[in-house]
Design a protein around this motif. Structure first.
Motif, short mmCIF file in Angstrom:
data_model
loop_
_atom_site.label_atom_id
_atom_site.label_comp_id
_atom_site.label_asym_id
_atom_site.label_seq_id
_atom_site.Cartn_x
_atom_site.Cartn_y
_atom_site.Cartn_z
N SER A 111 42.05 30.59 46.26
CA SER A 111 41.61 30.66 47.65
C SER A 111 42.18 31.92 48.31
O SER A 111 42.64 32.84 47.64
CB SER A 111 42.01 29.39 48.42
OG SER A 111 43.42 29.34 48.60
N GLN A 112 42.17 31.96 49.62
CA GLN A 112 42.69 33.13 50.34
C GLN A 112 44.20 33.00 50.49
O GLN A 112 44.69 32.19 51.27
CB GLN A 112 42.03 33.26 51.71
CG GLN A 112 40.58 33.70 51.65
CD GLN A 112 40.02 33.97 53.03
OE1 GLN A 112 40.29 33.25 53.97
NE2 GLN A 112 39.21 35.01 53.15
N SER A 113 44.93 33.81 49.74
CA SER A 113 46.38 33.76 49.76
C SER A 113 46.94 35.09 49.28
O SER A 113 46.23 35.88 48.64
CB SER A 113 46.88 32.63 48.84
OG SER A 113 46.59 32.92 47.49
N PRO A 114 48.23 35.36 49.58
CA PRO A 114 48.85 36.59 49.08
C PRO A 114 48.81 36.69 47.56
O PRO A 114 48.73 37.79 47.01
CB PRO A 114 50.28 36.49 49.61
CG PRO A 114 50.19 35.63 50.82
CD PRO A 114 49.11 34.63 50.51
N LEU A 115 48.88 35.54 46.87
CA LEU A 115 48.85 35.56 45.41
C LEU A 115 47.53 36.13 44.90
O LEU A 115 47.51 36.85 43.90
CB LEU A 115 49.06 34.14 44.87
CG LEU A 115 49.04 34.00 43.34
CD1 LEU A 115 50.15 34.83 42.71
CD2 LEU A 115 49.16 32.53 42.95
N THR A 116 46.43 35.81 45.58
CA THR A 116 45.13 36.33 45.16
C THR A 116 45.10 37.85 45.24
O THR A 116 44.64 38.53 44.33
CB THR A 116 44.02 35.73 46.04
OG1 THR A 116 44.09 34.31 46.00
CG2 THR A 116 42.65 36.18 45.56
N GLY A 117 45.58 38.38 46.37
CA GLY A 117 45.62 39.83 46.52
C GLY A 117 46.53 40.49 45.50
O GLY A 117 46.20 41.54 44.93
N TYR A 118 47.68 39.87 45.27
CA TYR A 118 48.63 40.41 44.29
C TYR A 118 48.01 40.45 42.90
O TYR A 118 48.10 41.47 42.19
CB TYR A 118 49.89 39.56 44.28
CG TYR A 118 50.89 39.97 43.21
CD1 TYR A 118 51.82 40.96 43.45
CD2 TYR A 118 50.87 39.36 41.95
CE1 TYR A 118 52.72 41.35 42.46
CE2 TYR A 118 51.76 39.74 40.97
CZ TYR A 118 52.68 40.73 41.23
OH TYR A 118 53.56 41.10 40.24
N LEU A 119 47.38 39.37 42.48
CA LEU A 119 46.80 39.31 41.14
C LEU A 119 45.64 40.29 40.98
O LEU A 119 45.47 40.89 39.91
CB LEU A 119 46.32 37.88 40.84
CG LEU A 119 47.43 36.84 40.63
CD1 LEU A 119 46.82 35.46 40.43
CD2 LEU A 119 48.30 37.21 39.44
N ALA A 120 44.84 40.46 42.03
CA ALA A 120 43.74 41.41 41.95
C ALA A 120 44.27 42.83 41.73
O ALA A 120 43.77 43.58 40.88
CB ALA A 120 42.90 41.35 43.22
N LEU A 121 45.29 43.21 42.50
CA LEU A 121 45.89 44.53 42.33
C LEU A 121 46.58 44.66 40.97
O LEU A 121 46.51 45.72 40.33
CB LEU A 121 46.91 44.79 43.44
CG LEU A 121 46.35 44.91 44.86
CD1 LEU A 121 47.48 44.99 45.87
CD2 LEU A 121 45.44 46.12 44.99
N PHE A 122 47.22 43.58 40.54
CA PHE A 122 47.91 43.59 39.25
C PHE A 122 46.93 43.82 38.09
O PHE A 122 47.17 44.65 37.21
CB PHE A 122 48.65 42.27 39.06
CG PHE A 122 49.24 42.09 37.67
CD1 PHE A 122 50.45 42.67 37.33
CD2 PHE A 122 48.56 41.33 36.72
CE1 PHE A 122 50.97 42.51 36.06
CE2 PHE A 122 49.09 41.17 35.45
CZ PHE A 122 50.30 41.76 35.12
N ILE A 123 45.83 43.08 38.08
CA ILE A 123 44.86 43.19 36.99
C ILE A 123 44.21 44.58 36.97
O ILE A 123 44.07 45.20 35.91
CB ILE A 123 43.79 42.09 37.11
CG1 ILE A 123 44.42 40.72 36.86
CG2 ILE A 123 42.65 42.33 36.13
CD1 ILE A 123 43.48 39.55 37.11
N GLY A 124 43.84 45.07 38.15
CA GLY A 124 43.25 46.42 38.21
C GLY A 124 44.23 47.48 37.74
O GLY A 124 43.86 48.41 37.00
N SER A 125 45.49 47.35 38.16
CA SER A 125 46.51 48.32 37.75
C SER A 125 46.77 48.24 36.26
O SER A 125 46.98 49.27 35.60
CB SER A 125 47.81 48.05 38.52
OG SER A 125 47.62 48.15 39.90
N LEU A 126 46.78 47.03 35.72
CA LEU A 126 47.06 46.85 34.30
C LEU A 126 46.02 47.57 33.44
O LEU A 126 46.37 48.27 32.48
CB LEU A 126 47.10 45.36 33.96
CG LEU A 126 47.39 45.00 32.50
CD1 LEU A 126 48.78 45.50 32.10
CD2 LEU A 126 47.29 43.50 32.28
N GLY A 127 44.76 47.41 33.77
CA GLY A 127 43.72 48.07 33.00
C GLY A 127 43.80 49.58 33.07
O GLY A 127 43.73 50.28 32.06
#
Length: 261
Positions: free
Chosen positions: A133-149
């Motif tokens: 849902s809408q939470s800081p964890l969602t934003g963190y994971l989206a940035l994390f996955i994009g950065s990882l790739g």
């Protein structure tokens, strides 16, 4: 001979511009885009922005809350990027032609990097919202996955481009796998890796604003909230602070790059 090369390059350039012109005109016709109306609307938008989109005294009273949200966004971007960089380094070592464990590890790692890197950050945020849902964890994971790739791919190319002289010298002495990595590969690749890390932090701070609008967190959520309330003066203050932050981070990153590279 030189005349033929120049003529061929000129013809290639003419063909390129001809194709580009056809695609542009075709796109305008298909989309029914009115160029005259577009230029007039742009001029009106600039006039409206000058007249309405600027901070006023009332918006300055909300500065403290906006700065707290901005700090949250910056810290989340840095945390997501640095954690992703650690994992990306491990994956890059497994996927690089110089340090790969075997061909299978290289294929798997490059596949993961391509998958994560080629899916847009906004798409990751929307997918993750279904689970978190809408939470800081969602934003963190989206940035994390994009950065990882992105970082996995960048780190692999950095390791591949590093000089192999020290690697071959250590291999000739019978050095083990981890000795080669820590004594040859990482020392020669680390400055460029740090440069990529700093670049990714800059990019994530900018992207975190858009992700925040989708996930309801950070400075992006603040901008979306004030804009939808038609509080354009406060929304403009948010934009100005974002621009100042990005320019400051970029300036710091450039100074660090000049030192390490």
């Amino acid at each position: 001979m030189q005349a033929d090369i120049f003529k061929r390059r000129r013809n290639d350039g003419l063909i390129f511009f001809a194709v580009l012109t056809v695609l542009t005109v075709g796109s305008l016709i298909i989309t029914q885009y009115d160029l005259q109306k577009g230029f007039i609307s742009t001029a009106k938008a600039i006039i409206w922005g000058i007249s309405n989109f600027y901070p006023d005294a009332m918006s300055m009273t909300k500065l403290t809350g906006i700065l707290l949200k901005l700090r949250e966004t910056v810290l989340m971007s840095i945390a997501a990027t640095t954690v992703a960089a650690v994992l990306a380094m491990v994956l890059a070592l497994a996927g690089s032609r110089t340090t790969r464990i075997n061909s299978l590890s290289s294929i798997v790692t490059r596949g993961i990097a391509s998958l994560f890197r080629n899916i847009p950050l906004v798409a990751w945020a929307m997918v993750l919202m279904l689970a978190f849902s809408q939470s800081p964890l969602t934003g963190y994971l989206a940035l994390f996955i994009g950065s990882l790739g992105f970082l996995t791919r960048a780190f692999m190319e950095t390791i591949d481009e590093a000089s192999n002289d020290s690697v071959e010298a250590l291999q000739a002495t019978g050095a083990g796998y981890f000795h080669i990595i820590f004594q040859a590969v990482l020392p020669s690749s680390m400055p460029q890796m740090i440069s990529w890390l700093l670049y990714m932090i800059e990019t994530n701070i900018r992207d975190a604003t858009l992700v925040g609008i989708l996930t309801g967190t950070g400075i992006g959520f603040s901008f979306d909230l004030y804009y939808k309330r038609l509080d354009y003066h406060t929304a403009s203050l948010v934009v100005i602070l974002i621009v100042i932050t990005v320019i400051t981070i970029e300036s710091i990153s450039n100074n660090i790059r000049r030192v390490i590279l």
